[in-house]
Design a protein around this motif. Structure first.
Motif, PDB file in Angstrom:
ATOM      1  N   PHE A 149     -36.086  37.566  20.376  1.00 18.80           N
ATOM      2  CA  PHE A 149     -35.393  36.517  21.114  1.00 18.80           C
ATOM      3  C   PHE A 149     -33.917  36.500  20.752  1.00 18.80           C
ATOM      4  CE2 PHE A 149     -39.782  34.989  20.493  1.00 18.80           C
ATOM      5  CZ  PHE A 149     -40.173  34.871  21.823  1.00 18.80           C
ATOM      6  N   GLU A 150     -33.120  36.106  21.719  1.00 16.36           N
ATOM      7  CA  GLU A 150     -31.675  35.976  21.529  1.00 16.36           C
ATOM      8  C   GLU A 150     -31.319  34.497  21.589  1.00 16.36           C
ATOM      9  OE1 GLU A 150     -28.361  37.152  20.307  1.00 16.36           O
ATOM     10  OE2 GLU A 150     -29.462  38.862  21.134  1.00 16.36           O
ATOM     11  N   GLY A 151     -31.481  33.809  20.468  1.00 15.61           N
ATOM     12  CA  GLY A 151     -31.145  32.398  20.400  1.00 15.61           C
ATOM     13  C   GLY A 151     -32.230  31.502  20.971  1.00 15.61           C
ATOM     14  N   THR A 152     -31.990  30.211  20.888  1.00  8.80           N
ATOM     15  CA  THR A 152     -32.947  29.201  21.355  1.00  8.80           C
ATOM     16  C   THR A 152     -32.216  28.072  22.071  1.00  8.80           C
ATOM     17  OG1 THR A 152     -32.810  28.001  19.248  1.00  8.80           O
ATOM     18  CG2 THR A 152     -34.559  29.650  19.456  1.00  8.80           C
ATOM     19  N   ILE A 153     -32.985  27.312  22.832  1.00  7.88           N
ATOM     20  CA  ILE A 153     -32.490  26.113  23.509  1.00  7.88           C
ATOM     21  C   ILE A 153     -33.415  24.957  23.139  1.00  7.88           C
ATOM     22  CG2 ILE A 153     -32.161  24.980  25.738  1.00  7.88           C
ATOM     23  CD1 ILE A 153     -31.417  27.658  26.918  1.00  7.88           C
ATOM     24  N   ALA A 154     -32.834  23.850  22.728  1.00 10.10           N
ATOM     25  CA  ALA A 154     -33.637  22.677  22.368  1.00 10.10           C
ATOM     26  C   ALA A 154     -33.785  21.752  23.569  1.00 10.10           C
ATOM     27  CB  ALA A 154     -32.984  21.919  21.217  1.00 10.10           C
ATOM     28  N   GLY A 168     -35.316  16.566  19.077  1.00 13.97           N
ATOM     29  CA  GLY A 168     -35.736  17.759  19.789  1.00 13.97           C
ATOM     30  C   GLY A 168     -37.255  17.766  19.879  1.00 13.97           C
ATOM     31  N   VAL A 169     -37.790  17.781  21.076  1.00  7.70           N
ATOM     32  CA  VAL A 169     -39.252  17.768  21.232  1.00  7.70           C
ATOM     33  C   VAL A 169     -39.820  19.179  21.308  1.00  7.70           C
ATOM     34  CG1 VAL A 169     -39.205  15.511  22.358  1.00  7.70           C
ATOM     35  CG2 VAL A 169     -39.187  17.585  23.754  1.00  7.70           C
ATOM     36  N   ALA A 170     -38.988  20.135  21.725  1.00  8.98           N
ATOM     37  CA  ALA A 170     -39.427  21.534  21.795  1.00  8.98           C
ATOM     38  C   ALA A 170     -38.203  22.437  21.681  1.00  8.98           C
ATOM     39  CB  ALA A 170     -40.169  21.818  23.092  1.00  8.98           C
ATOM     40  N   THR A 171     -38.386  23.562  20.998  1.00  8.09           N
ATOM     41  CA  THR A 171     -37.330  24.564  20.897  1.00  8.09           C
ATOM     42  C   THR A 171     -37.835  25.820  21.586  1.00  8.09           C
ATOM     43  OG1 THR A 171     -36.386  23.645  18.878  1.00  8.09           O
ATOM     44  CG2 THR A 171     -35.940  25.972  19.350  1.00  8.09           C
ATOM     45  N   ILE A 172     -37.099  26.246  22.609  1.00 13.08           N
ATOM     46  CA  ILE A 172     -37.535  27.343  23.450  1.00 13.08           C
ATOM     47  C   ILE A 172     -36.658  28.560  23.188  1.00 13.08           C
ATOM     48  CG2 ILE A 172     -37.882  28.106  25.834  1.00 13.08           C
ATOM     49  CD1 ILE A 172     -38.321  25.135  26.543  1.00 13.08           C
ATOM     50  N   ALA A 173     -37.298  29.680  22.835  1.00 12.42           N
ATOM     51  CA  ALA A 173     -36.578  30.902  22.517  1.00 12.42           C
ATOM     52  C   ALA A 173     -36.334  31.711  23.785  1.00 12.42           C
ATOM     53  CB  ALA A 173     -37.388  31.725  21.512  1.00 12.42           C
ATOM     54  N   ILE A 174     -35.178  32.389  23.808  1.00 15.34           N
ATOM     55  CA  ILE A 174     -34.736  33.144  24.966  1.00 15.34           C
ATOM     56  C   ILE A 174     -35.123  34.608  24.778  1.00 15.34           C
ATOM     57  CG2 ILE A 174     -32.735  33.799  26.357  1.00 15.34           C
ATOM     58  CD1 ILE A 174     -31.313  31.313  25.026  1.00 15.34           C
ATOM     59  N   PRO A 175     -35.986  35.157  25.626  1.00 13.75           N
ATOM     60  CA  PRO A 175     -36.464  36.531  25.416  1.00 13.75           C
ATOM     61  C   PRO A 175     -35.332  37.558  25.427  1.00 13.75           C
ATOM     62  CG  PRO A 175     -37.854  35.374  27.004  1.00 13.75           C
ATOM     63  CD  PRO A 175     -36.667  34.504  26.761  1.00 13.75           C
ATOM     64  N   ALA A 176     -35.469  38.565  24.561  1.00 10.61           N
ATOM     65  CA  ALA A 176     -34.506  39.664  24.484  1.00 10.61           C
ATOM     66  C   ALA A 176     -35.267  40.985  24.512  1.00 10.61           C
ATOM     67  CB  ALA A 176     -33.677  39.561  23.215  1.00 10.61           C
ATOM     68  N   SER A 177     -34.654  42.013  25.062  1.00 11.29           N
ATOM     69  CA  SER A 177     -35.297  43.324  25.134  1.00 11.29           C
ATOM     70  C   SER A 177     -35.064  44.120  23.843  1.00 11.29           C
ATOM     71  CB  SER A 177     -34.782  44.121  26.331  1.00 11.29           C
ATOM     72  OG  SER A 177     -33.371  44.251  26.264  1.00 11.29           O
ATOM     73  N   GLY A 178     -34.053  43.752  23.085  1.00  4.84           N
ATOM     74  CA  GLY A 178     -33.745  44.430  21.834  1.00  4.84           C
ATOM     75  C   GLY A 178     -32.465  43.869  21.249  1.00  4.84           C
ATOM     76  N   PHE A 179     -32.108  44.351  20.084  1.00  2.00           N
ATOM     77  CA  PHE A 179     -30.896  43.886  19.407  1.00  2.00           C
ATOM     78  C   PHE A 179     -29.903  45.039  19.275  1.00  2.00           C
ATOM     79  CE2 PHE A 179     -33.890  40.865  17.009  1.00  2.00           C
ATOM     80  CZ  PHE A 179     -33.788  39.903  17.991  1.00  2.00           C
TER      81      PHE A 179
END
Length: 357
Positions: free
Chosen positions: A280-285, A346-357
């Motif tokens: 994942f590339e970061g998260t959104i709360a 924050g009720v949920a933290t959602i990760a942003i999918p990434a294909s690689g780093f």
């Protein structure tokens, strides 16, 4: 002349061999909070947190100082006192790591937040109601939590060459095991931090790209204190609802032991771990804007679609006051199970999918 030239040649050949045969110099004693730890030894001591506007407390630390020079790995557990797996793993590592086999120094902060631990308090210190993971670098003249943060920043983070901020899911919290790795222009040695993270074998790895100073400073956590201090840093998270499951404790301990190998502090081989399933590339709360009674739609780690319902908040009469939806297609890494919720949580933290780093 021929004999003298021959003798000189022999001496030149012998000197480098003799020099290379000299034993490596022993490391100097390691100092922390007024305690000096000799090479090839272990010390258990307390960093005292002096009395201020509120009471005194302490931070229990174990330092294992190796027989050979090397890096300083700081592993900090118990920033939140209700996260027991990290605390039990630190206890296990303190007994397991042999200083005679160690190159460098392992600093184990066994419980960063003793008041929270003794008070069985999720998230905050019950003395001043502050979250230790939001007040770094702290203040030596501040409240108890701020004084604790100041000492951890100065005595632990500043003396380390690599920092691990180790957590496990707090009370009323679900969580899928992950390692956060700090990269971007303001972070230090992302490739090394990623290699250490992969040694935990957790199913999820999140890269947090530090692009601005404001990212680091806003409600500064321990891991961002590591970034600010120029240390390669990872965040380790496993367990949920204040669990103390053996599998979670063992996974943390194994990951730290693999890190010792990666960092050149211990001889291999590394423990076998599975590759991560998701990057994942970061998260959104997703944050509440109302206080009341929270009803999560599905309080578990899972893939979510943009617009999908996360949960409903009702006021204390039972009237629905807010519906919370996912802002992206992503993966819910962690969140609260309710029912209490306050505006801003924050009720949920959602990760942003990434294909690689």
């Amino acid at each position: 002349m021929t004999f003298r030239l021959l003798l000189a040649a022999l001496l030149l050949a012998i000197v480098p061999i003799s020099a290379s045969a000299q034993p490596a110099p022993a490391p100097a004693p390691f100092g922390m909070a007024g305690t000096s730890i000799a090479p090839d030894s272990r010390a258990d001591f307390r960093i005292p947190v002096p009395e201020g506007s509120d009471g005194a407390t302490f931070i229990p630390v174990t330092v294992i100082h190796g027989a050979k020079p090397g890096p300083v790995l700081a592993v900090v557990a118990g920033v939140h006192g209700f996260e027991f797996a990290s605390i039990l793993a630190a206890e296990r590592l303190a007994e397991r790591v042999d200083p005679s086999q160690l190159a460098g120094t392992l600093v184990l902060v066994r419980i960063a937040n003793i008041p929270g631990f003794e008070g069985r308090s999720p998230n905050v210190n019950p003395v001043d109601r502050k979250n230790l993971n939001r007040v770094f670098p702290g203040d030596p003249q501040g409240t108890q939590t701020e004084r604790m943060a100041d000492l951890i920043a100065r005595e632990v983070v500043a003396r380390s060459t690599f920092l691990m901020d180790v957590h496990s899911g707090d009370g009323a919290e679900f969580l899928d095991a992950f390692v956060g790795v700090y990269g971007g222009p303001l972070a230090t040695d992302f490739p090394l931090a990623l290699k250490v993270a992969q040694g935990f074998g957790f199913p999820n790895i999140v890269r947090y790209s530090m692009e601005t100073q404001e990212q680091i400073d806003r409600g500064r956590s321990l891991n961002r204190q590591g970034v600010a201090a120029g240390k390669p840093t990872i965040l380790v998270e496993i367990g949920q609802n204040g669990s103390r499951e053996e599998a979670h404790v063992a996974a943390i301990a194994a990951g730290v032991e693999n890190a010792l190998v990666v960092l050149g502090m211990a001889d291999g081989p590394m423990r076998d771990v599975p590759p991560s399933l998701r990057l994942f590339e970061g998260t959104i709360a997703v944050a509440a804007t109302h206080t009341g009674i929270y009803h999560p739609q599905n309080p578990a780690p899972r893939a979510v679609a943009q617009g999908e319902l996360i949960g409903i908040i009702r006021d204390y009469t039972g009237k629905e006051v807010e519906r919370l939806h996912s802002p992206i297609d992503g993966y819910t890494l962690y969140g609260i199970t309710g029912p209490p919720v306050e505006a801003g949580d924050g009720v949920a933290t959602i990760a942003i999918p990434a294909s690689g780093f």
